[in-house]
Design a protein around this motif. Structure first.
Motif, PDB file in Angstrom:
ATOM      1  N   SER A  52       6.016  19.440   1.654  1.00  0.00           N
ATOM      2  CA  SER A  52       6.184  20.297   2.608  1.00  0.00           C
ATOM      3  C   SER A  52       4.778  21.011   2.865  1.00  0.00           C
ATOM      4  CB  SER A  52       7.164  21.398   2.147  1.00  0.00           C
ATOM      5  OG  SER A  52       6.637  22.197   1.077  1.00  0.00           O
ATOM      6  N   ARG A  53       3.861  20.773   1.941  1.00  0.00           N
ATOM      7  CA  ARG A  53       2.258  21.035   2.332  1.00  0.00           C
ATOM      8  C   ARG A  53       1.814  20.468   3.669  1.00  0.00           C
ATOM      9  NH1 ARG A  53       2.042  17.328  -1.624  1.00  0.00           N
ATOM     10  NH2 ARG A  53       0.120  15.750  -1.641  1.00  0.00           N
ATOM     11  N   PHE A  54       2.550  19.685   3.881  1.00  0.00           N
ATOM     12  CA  PHE A  54       1.932  18.557   5.032  1.00  0.00           C
ATOM     13  C   PHE A  54       2.800  19.096   6.503  1.00  0.00           C
ATOM     14  CE2 PHE A  54       1.483  15.437   1.758  1.00  0.00           C
ATOM     15  CZ  PHE A  54       0.112  15.620   1.824  1.00  0.00           C
ATOM     16  N   GLY A  76       0.980   5.287  -5.962  1.00  0.00           N
ATOM     17  CA  GLY A  76       0.693   6.846  -6.276  1.00  0.00           C
ATOM     18  C   GLY A  76       1.667   7.101  -7.173  1.00  0.00           C
ATOM     19  N   ILE A  77       1.673   8.391  -7.776  1.00  0.00           N
ATOM     20  CA  ILE A  77       2.963   8.954  -8.413  1.00  0.00           C
ATOM     21  C   ILE A  77       3.282  10.032  -8.074  1.00  0.00           C
ATOM     22  CG2 ILE A  77       1.534   9.379 -10.495  1.00  0.00           C
ATOM     23  CD1 ILE A  77       3.826   8.569 -12.308  1.00  0.00           C
ATOM     24  N   GLY A  78       4.609  10.567  -8.049  1.00  0.00           N
ATOM     25  CA  GLY A  78       5.029  11.946  -7.764  1.00  0.00           C
ATOM     26  C   GLY A  78       5.117  12.602  -8.912  1.00  0.00           C
ATOM     27  N   ALA A  79       4.870  13.985  -8.900  1.00  0.00           N
ATOM     28  CA  ALA A  79       5.065  14.984 -10.272  1.00  0.00           C
ATOM     29  C   ALA A  79       6.324  14.729 -11.117  1.00  0.00           C
ATOM     30  CB  ALA A  79       4.650  16.273 -10.054  1.00  0.00           C
ATOM     31  N   GLY A 112       7.587  11.704 -11.555  1.00  0.00           N
ATOM     32  CA  GLY A 112       7.455  10.402 -11.721  1.00  0.00           C
ATOM     33  C   GLY A 112       8.099   9.319 -10.835  1.00  0.00           C
ATOM     34  N   HIS A 113       8.265   9.803  -9.520  1.00  0.00           N
ATOM     35  CA  HIS A 113       8.638   8.699  -8.518  1.00  0.00           C
ATOM     36  C   HIS A 113       7.300   7.747  -8.227  1.00  0.00           C
ATOM     37  CE1 HIS A 113       7.903  11.402  -4.849  1.00  0.00           C
ATOM     38  NE2 HIS A 113       6.880  10.628  -4.946  1.00  0.00           N
ATOM     39  N   ILE A 114       7.994   6.576  -7.958  1.00  0.00           N
ATOM     40  CA  ILE A 114       7.021   5.740  -7.143  1.00  0.00           C
ATOM     41  C   ILE A 114       7.561   5.060  -5.811  1.00  0.00           C
ATOM     42  CG2 ILE A 114       5.302   4.688  -9.005  1.00  0.00           C
ATOM     43  CD1 ILE A 114       7.319   2.477  -9.674  1.00  0.00           C
ATOM     44  N   ASN A 126       3.695  -1.544   3.587  1.00  0.00           N
ATOM     45  CA  ASN A 126       3.774  -0.251   2.800  1.00  0.00           C
ATOM     46  C   ASN A 126       5.010  -0.005   2.338  1.00  0.00           C
ATOM     47  OD1 ASN A 126       1.149   0.352   4.617  1.00  0.00           O
ATOM     48  ND2 ASN A 126       1.676   2.327   3.469  1.00  0.00           N
ATOM     49  N   LEU A 127       4.890   0.769   1.343  1.00  0.00           N
ATOM     50  CA  LEU A 127       5.788   1.113   0.340  1.00  0.00           C
ATOM     51  C   LEU A 127       7.015   1.776   1.052  1.00  0.00           C
ATOM     52  CD1 LEU A 127       4.243   2.832  -2.506  1.00  0.00           C
ATOM     53  CD2 LEU A 127       5.665   0.985  -2.850  1.00  0.00           C
ATOM     54  N   ASP A 128       6.877   2.817   2.018  1.00  0.00           N
ATOM     55  CA  ASP A 128       7.949   3.613   2.316  1.00  0.00           C
ATOM     56  C   ASP A 128       7.567   4.334   3.813  1.00  0.00           C
ATOM     57  OD1 ASP A 128       5.888   5.163   1.316  1.00  0.00           O
ATOM     58  OD2 ASP A 128       7.167   6.041  -0.246  1.00  0.00           O
ATOM     59  N   LEU A 147       0.744  -1.108   0.008  1.00  0.00           N
ATOM     60  CA  LEU A 147      -0.120   0.089   0.081  1.00  0.00           C
ATOM     61  C   LEU A 147       1.055   1.296   0.036  1.00  0.00           C
ATOM     62  CD1 LEU A 147      -2.957  -1.120   2.366  1.00  0.00           C
ATOM     63  CD2 LEU A 147      -2.823  -1.179   0.102  1.00  0.00           C
ATOM     64  N   ALA A 148       0.132   2.470  -0.337  1.00  0.00           N
ATOM     65  CA  ALA A 148       0.723   3.812  -0.536  1.00  0.00           C
ATOM     66  C   ALA A 148       0.201   4.586   0.417  1.00  0.00           C
ATOM     67  CB  ALA A 148       0.670   4.023  -1.901  1.00  0.00           C
ATOM     68  N   THR A 149       0.874   5.759   0.571  1.00  0.00           N
ATOM     69  CA  THR A 149       0.357   6.789   1.465  1.00  0.00           C
ATOM     70  C   THR A 149      -0.027   7.783   0.356  1.00  0.00           C
ATOM     71  OG1 THR A 149       2.545   7.706   2.183  1.00  0.00           O
ATOM     72  CG2 THR A 149       1.511   6.016   3.556  1.00  0.00           C
ATOM     73  N   GLY A 150      -0.126   9.280   1.087  1.00  0.00           N
ATOM     74  CA  GLY A 150      -0.300  10.459   0.153  1.00  0.00           C
ATOM     75  C   GLY A 150      -1.803  10.714   0.008  1.00  0.00           C
ATOM     76  N   ASP A 151      -2.078  11.678  -0.611  1.00  0.00           N
ATOM     77  CA  ASP A 151      -3.534  12.337  -1.014  1.00  0.00           C
ATOM     78  C   ASP A 151      -4.028  11.169  -1.930  1.00  0.00           C
ATOM     79  OD1 ASP A 151      -3.329  14.668   0.507  1.00  0.00           O
ATOM     80  OD2 ASP A 151      -2.627  15.895  -1.106  1.00  0.00           O
ATOM     81  N   THR A 152      -3.320  10.758  -2.927  1.00  0.00           N
ATOM     82  CA  THR A 152      -4.011   9.987  -3.898  1.00  0.00           C
ATOM     83  C   THR A 152      -4.932   8.932  -3.475  1.00  0.00           C
ATOM     84  OG1 THR A 152      -2.354  10.817  -5.463  1.00  0.00           O
ATOM     85  CG2 THR A 152      -3.731   8.888  -6.245  1.00  0.00           C
ATOM     86  N   PRO A 153      -4.366   7.777  -2.559  1.00  0.00           N
ATOM     87  CA  PRO A 153      -5.145   6.734  -2.173  1.00  0.00           C
ATOM     88  C   PRO A 153      -6.118   6.885  -1.032  1.00  0.00           C
ATOM     89  CG  PRO A 153      -3.018   6.614  -1.453  1.00  0.00           C
ATOM     90  CD  PRO A 153      -3.043   7.938  -2.103  1.00  0.00           C
ATOM     91  N   LEU A 154      -6.305   8.267  -0.518  1.00  0.00           N
ATOM     92  CA  LEU A 154      -7.289   8.453   0.422  1.00  0.00           C
ATOM     93  C   LEU A 154      -8.588   8.081   0.162  1.00  0.00           C
ATOM     94  CD1 LEU A 154      -5.953  11.835   1.906  1.00  0.00           C
ATOM     95  CD2 LEU A 154      -6.057   9.610   3.089  1.00  0.00           C
TER      96      LEU A 154
END
Ligand code: F6R
Length: 241
Positions: A166-168, A132-135, A137-139, A65-67, A34-41
């Motif tokens: 940093s938005r978090f 998810g994917i970073g802007a 291109g990271h996974i 989890n991924l990371d 599983l991933a974290t971040g905004d996308t999978p919420l």
């Protein structure tokens, strides 16, 4: 690689949740990545609803989890340990002992990484990995110019990722600069991958991932070589596809 388009974030989230639910129904003791971040919420909210409606049972599921950030207390609201517990685990019946998140505070980080890989292998590998994917291109936290052969390892975060995350935090200075991440090799060994993306910020990364050259500068582009990878993309992120 399959591409599933969704009209909006809710539809993307529902489609992703349906795939996770199917995986758990097909193999109740499956291993999910599983991933974290905004996308999978939104996907986690859907899965919680499905669990509450008794459509899915997580009692035999194992999760890796991924990371995770390094040098951030697990109780810190920005840690991925906190995120997973507060956005998903506490609402479903997954057993705590079956949930795994790298320990970014381990004394011996290299041993922590090796042990994480061992634990994944001992469970028979990951059946379904959600990304998810970073802007950029990271996974996971596999930043541009990553070594495609890497397993779980210590990574130095890219400036673009530090800026994005940093938005978090209260300030950019508080954003951790390193993390433990599953490597591309670990991710590619999963039996099935789904990559979720929404929003204009992901247009370029999604285009390069799906249609560009496979290139370590766009880490996600490697999933073109995966035998069972699906991108679930909402219309704004799919603009160039
Ligand atoms: C998180 C992870 C990252 C995020 C990516 C997108 O566990 O591995 O690769 O998936 O940074 O983050 P959001 O979804 O916040 O845009």
């Amino acid at each position: 690689m399959r591409i599933i388009r969704a009209d909006n974030y809710e539809e993307m989230s529902k489609k992703a949740a349906d795939i996770v639910k199917s995986q758990v129904i097909l193999k109740p003791d499956c291993v999910l990545g599983l991933a974290t971040g905004d996308t999978p919420l939104g996907m986690y909210s859907e899965l919680i609803n499905m669990y509450e409606n008794k459509e899915v049972d997580f009692s035999d599921v194992t999760i890796f989890n991924l990371d995770e950030y390094c040098k951030l207390n697990r109780e810190n609201a920005q840690s991925y340990f906190y995120y997973m517990n507060h956005n998903f685990f506490k609402y479903i019946n997954v057993k705590k002992k079956n949930t795994h998140i790298p320990n970014g505070n381990a004394k011996d980080i290299d041993e922590e990484c090796r042990d994480y890989e061992r634990q994944i292998k001992n469970k028979g590998g990951i059946d379904l990995q959600v990304l998810g994917i970073g802007a950029n291109g990271h996974i996971g936290f596999n930043e541009p110019a990553i070594n495609f052969e890497a397993e779980t390892h210590l990574v130095k975060l890219d400036e673009m990722t530090i800026e994005a995350n940093s938005r978090f935090f209260n300030s950019i200075a508080e954003v951790p600069t390193s993390a433990i991440s599953m490597g591309i090799k670990t991710i590619m060994q999963s039996r099935m991958l789904i990559l979720l993306a929404n929003g204009e910020a992901k247009v370029d990364a999604i285009f390069k991932t799906a249609k560009g050259k496979i290139n370590p500068k766009v880490p996600a582009s490697i999933i073109q070589l995966h035998p069972n990878a699906t991108i679930i993309v909402e219309k704004y992120a799919a603009k160039l596809l």
